[in-house]
Design an enzyme around this catalytic site. Structure first.
Site, mmCIF file in Angstrom:
data_model
loop_
_atom_site.group_PDB
_atom_site.id
_atom_site.type_symbol
_atom_site.label_atom_id
_atom_site.label_comp_id
_atom_site.label_asym_id
_atom_site.label_seq_id
_atom_site.Cartn_x
_atom_site.Cartn_y
_atom_site.Cartn_z
ATOM 1 N N PRO A 153 -7.402 11.500 2.066
ATOM 2 C CA PRO A 153 -8.773 11.810 2.838
ATOM 3 C C PRO A 153 -8.742 11.650 4.221
ATOM 4 O O PRO A 153 -9.810 12.021 4.825
ATOM 5 C CB PRO A 153 -9.839 10.628 2.149
ATOM 6 C CG PRO A 153 -8.769 9.473 1.938
ATOM 7 C CD PRO A 153 -7.449 9.915 1.707
ATOM 8 N N TYR A 184 0.961 -1.130 -0.105
ATOM 9 C CA TYR A 184 0.168 -0.224 0.166
ATOM 10 C C TYR A 184 0.886 1.409 -0.120
ATOM 11 O O TYR A 184 0.833 2.166 -0.752
ATOM 12 C CB TYR A 184 -0.901 0.043 1.263
ATOM 13 C CG TYR A 184 -1.881 1.118 1.138
ATOM 14 C CD1 TYR A 184 -3.044 1.029 0.598
ATOM 15 C CD2 TYR A 184 -1.832 2.044 2.079
ATOM 16 C CE1 TYR A 184 -4.049 1.858 0.334
ATOM 17 C CE2 TYR A 184 -2.796 3.089 1.956
ATOM 18 C CZ TYR A 184 -4.048 2.836 1.140
ATOM 19 O OH TYR A 184 -4.936 4.146 1.068
HETATM 20 N N1 LIG Z 1 -10.666 4.641 3.832
HETATM 21 C C1 LIG Z 1 -9.333 5.299 4.531
HETATM 22 O O1 LIG Z 1 -9.293 5.429 5.788
HETATM 23 C C2 LIG Z 1 -8.483 5.807 3.448
HETATM 24 C C3 LIG Z 1 -7.280 6.498 3.806
HETATM 25 C C4 LIG Z 1 -6.415 7.016 3.004
HETATM 26 C C5 LIG Z 1 -6.696 6.683 1.692
HETATM 27 N N2 LIG Z 1 -7.738 6.067 1.133
HETATM 28 C C6 LIG Z 1 -8.009 6.076 -0.190
HETATM 29 O O2 LIG Z 1 -9.139 6.482 -0.722
HETATM 30 C C7 LIG Z 1 -9.563 5.833 -1.764
HETATM 31 C C8 LIG Z 1 -10.831 5.062 -1.564
HETATM 32 O O3 LIG Z 1 -10.943 4.409 -0.426
HETATM 33 P P1 LIG Z 1 -12.084 3.797 0.335
HETATM 34 O O4 LIG Z 1 -11.824 3.757 1.828
HETATM 35 O O5 LIG Z 1 -13.353 4.264 -0.038
HETATM 36 O O6 LIG Z 1 -12.094 2.136 0.063
HETATM 37 P P2 LIG Z 1 -12.963 0.883 -0.050
HETATM 38 O O7 LIG Z 1 -14.595 1.315 0.549
HETATM 39 O O8 LIG Z 1 -12.265 -0.305 0.094
HETATM 40 O O9 LIG Z 1 -13.548 1.140 -1.870
HETATM 41 C C9 LIG Z 1 -12.482 0.825 -2.622
HETATM 42 C C10 LIG Z 1 -13.063 1.109 -4.100
HETATM 43 O O10 LIG Z 1 -12.013 0.667 -5.031
HETATM 44 C C11 LIG Z 1 -12.560 -0.404 -5.925
HETATM 45 N N3 LIG Z 1 -11.565 -1.419 -6.610
HETATM 46 C C12 LIG Z 1 -10.489 -1.767 -6.224
HETATM 47 N N4 LIG Z 1 -9.908 -2.429 -6.977
HETATM 48 C C13 LIG Z 1 -10.494 -2.278 -8.049
HETATM 49 C C14 LIG Z 1 -10.044 -2.494 -9.748
HETATM 50 N N5 LIG Z 1 -9.123 -3.291 -9.912
HETATM 51 N N6 LIG Z 1 -11.019 -2.078 -10.724
HETATM 52 C C15 LIG Z 1 -11.994 -1.306 -10.274
HETATM 53 N N7 LIG Z 1 -12.232 -0.927 -9.105
HETATM 54 C C16 LIG Z 1 -11.551 -1.449 -8.167
HETATM 55 C C17 LIG Z 1 -13.634 -1.037 -5.099
HETATM 56 O O11 LIG Z 1 -14.350 -1.856 -6.006
HETATM 57 P P3 LIG Z 1 -15.285 -3.080 -5.453
HETATM 58 O O12 LIG Z 1 -16.414 -2.740 -4.725
HETATM 59 O O13 LIG Z 1 -15.426 -3.763 -6.712
HETATM 60 O O14 LIG Z 1 -14.125 -3.978 -4.674
HETATM 61 C C18 LIG Z 1 -14.291 0.078 -4.394
HETATM 62 O O15 LIG Z 1 -15.091 0.565 -5.235
HETATM 63 C C19 LIG Z 1 -8.602 4.545 -1.843
HETATM 64 O O16 LIG Z 1 -7.809 4.713 -3.153
HETATM 65 C C20 LIG Z 1 -7.774 4.606 -0.642
HETATM 66 O O17 LIG Z 1 -6.537 3.983 -0.807
HETATM 67 C C21 LIG Z 1 -8.590 5.700 2.016
#
Ligand SMILES: NC(=O)c1ccc[n+]([C@@H]2O[C@H](COP(=O)([O-])OP(=O)(O)OC[C@H]3O[C@@H](n4cnc5c(N)ncnc54)[C@H](OP(=O)(O)O)[C@@H]3O)[C@@H](O)[C@H]2O)c1
Length: 228
Positions: free
Chosen positions: A181, A151
Site C-alpha cells: 500500500p 516483519y
Molecule cells: N501502514 C503502512 O505504511 C503499511 C505499509 C506496508 C504494508 N502495510 C500492511 O497493510 C496492512 C494494514 O496495515 P495498517 O497500516 O492498516 O495497520 P494497523 O492500523 O496497525 O492495523 C492492523 C490491523 O490488523 C489487526 N490485527 C493484528 N493482529 C491481529 C490478529 N491476531 N487477529 C486479528 N486482527 C489482527 C489489527 O487489529 P487490532 O485493532 O485488534 O489490533 C488492526 O485491525 C498490514 O498487513 C500491514 O503490514 C502497511
C-alpha cells in the site's frame, strides 16, 4: 447475487478503508476483527447497511477455523478474501526471541494460508474468487528486505505464499495477488506517513475487482506490477 468480501483486521487503518471502499461498490462486506466491540464503533462511520462485523481473531488455527465457519454459516460464502491484518513486532536479530517471529508468521502467513485454504474450494466450485494479500515492499527481495526482522521475513513468506497459492488457480476465474500500500498514515505506519488509508486501500480494492482476464500471482503497488 451480491458478492461477499471478508477483510481481516478491518476495524482500523487500511483495512477499514477497504471495508468502506468495497461497501460503496455494492459488495456485502464482512469486517473481520478480534475486538468486535471496537469494530462496531468503527462501523458507525460507514454508511452502508450491508457491512457486518465478524469475530476474526487470527491468533490460532482453531480460532480461525471456528470463527470462519460461524461467519459463513451466518452470512454465506466468501467470494473475496482480503488478508489485511498485520503486526510489526520489531527487534534486533541477535536479541530476538522466537515468540515474536511466531506471532508475525501466524498473522502474516499461517492465517492467510488457512483462510485461503478455507475459501478456495468454494471459489473454484463457483468459478469466481479474488484473494488479495496485503504485503509490503519490506517483504521484497528486490527492494532489499529493508524492514525490521520479523516483519520483512514474514512478509517475504507471504509473498512466497501468494506465488505458490496462485499456481493452484491458474486458468480459472480465481485470482490471488499481493500488493504493497505504500507508506500509510495508520497506527502501524505512524503520523509522518504521507498516504491516507484510502490511498493505501486503492490497489487492494482494485485487485478485488479485477476481471476474469486480470492478473494472477503478481505483486502490485499503485496498480502497477512490482518485483518480488
Ligand atoms: N501502514 C503502512 O505504511 C503499511 C505499509 C506496508 C504494508 N502495510 C500492511 O497493510 C496492512 C494494514 O496495515 P495498517 O497500516 O492498516 O495497520 P494497523 O492500523 O496497525 O492495523 C492492523 C490491523 O490488523 C489487526 N490485527 C493484528 N493482529 C491481529 C490478529 N491476531 N487477529 C486479528 N486482527 C489482527 C489489527 O487489529 P487490532 O485493532 O485488534 O489490533 C488492526 O485491525 C498490514 O498487513 C500491514 O503490514 C502497511
Amino acid at each position: 447475487m451480491t458478492k461477499c468480501a471478508l477483510i481481516t483486521g478491518g476495524n482500523r487503518g487500511i483495512g477499514l478503508a477497504i471495508v468502506d471502499g468495497l461497501s460503496k461498490l455494492g459488495y456485502k462486506v464482512l469486517l473481520g476483527a478480534r475486538d468486535t466491540e471496537h469494530a462496531e464503533q468503527a462501523l458507525t462511520h460507514i454508511p452502508s447497511q450491508d457491512v457486518h462485523v465478524v469475530d476474526m481473531d487470527l491468533a490460532s488455527e482453531q480460532s480461525i477455523a471456528d470463527h470462519f465457519s460461524r461467519a459463513v454459516a451466518t452470512y454465506g460464502d466468501i467470494d473475496i478474501l482480503i488478508n489485511n491484518a498485520g503486526i510489526n513486532l520489531d527487534e534486533p536479530f541477535l536479541g530476538s526471541n522466537m515468540q515474536k517471529m511466531q506471532e508475525s508468521m501466524q498473522v502474516h502467513v499461517l492465517a492467510p494460508m488457512q483462510l485461503t485454504k478455507l475459501t478456495l474450494p468454494g471459489m473454484l466450485e463457483r468459478n469466481f474468487g479474488r484473494i488479495v494479500n496485503l504485503s509490503s515492499g519490506y517483504g521484497s527481495f528486490y527492494e532489499g528486505l529493508a524492514g525490521p526482522l520479523n516483519y520483512s521475513t514474514s512478509k517475504a513468506a507471504l509473498n512466497a505464499l501468494t506465488v505458490t497459492s496462485a499456481k493452484t488457480v491458474e486458468n480459472t476465474n480465481v485470482k490471488i495477488n499481493a500488493m504493497c500500500p505504500g507508506w500509510v498514515h495508520t497506527r502501524m505506519g505512524g503520523k509522518d506517513a504521507p498516504r491516507t488509508p484510502e490511498q493505501g486501500a486503492d490497489t487492494a480494492i482494485w485487485l478485488a475487482c479485477i476481471p476474469e482476464d486480470g492478473p494472477n500471482g503478481m505483486f502490485f503497488r499503485d496498480r502497477t506490477p512490482i518485483k518480488w
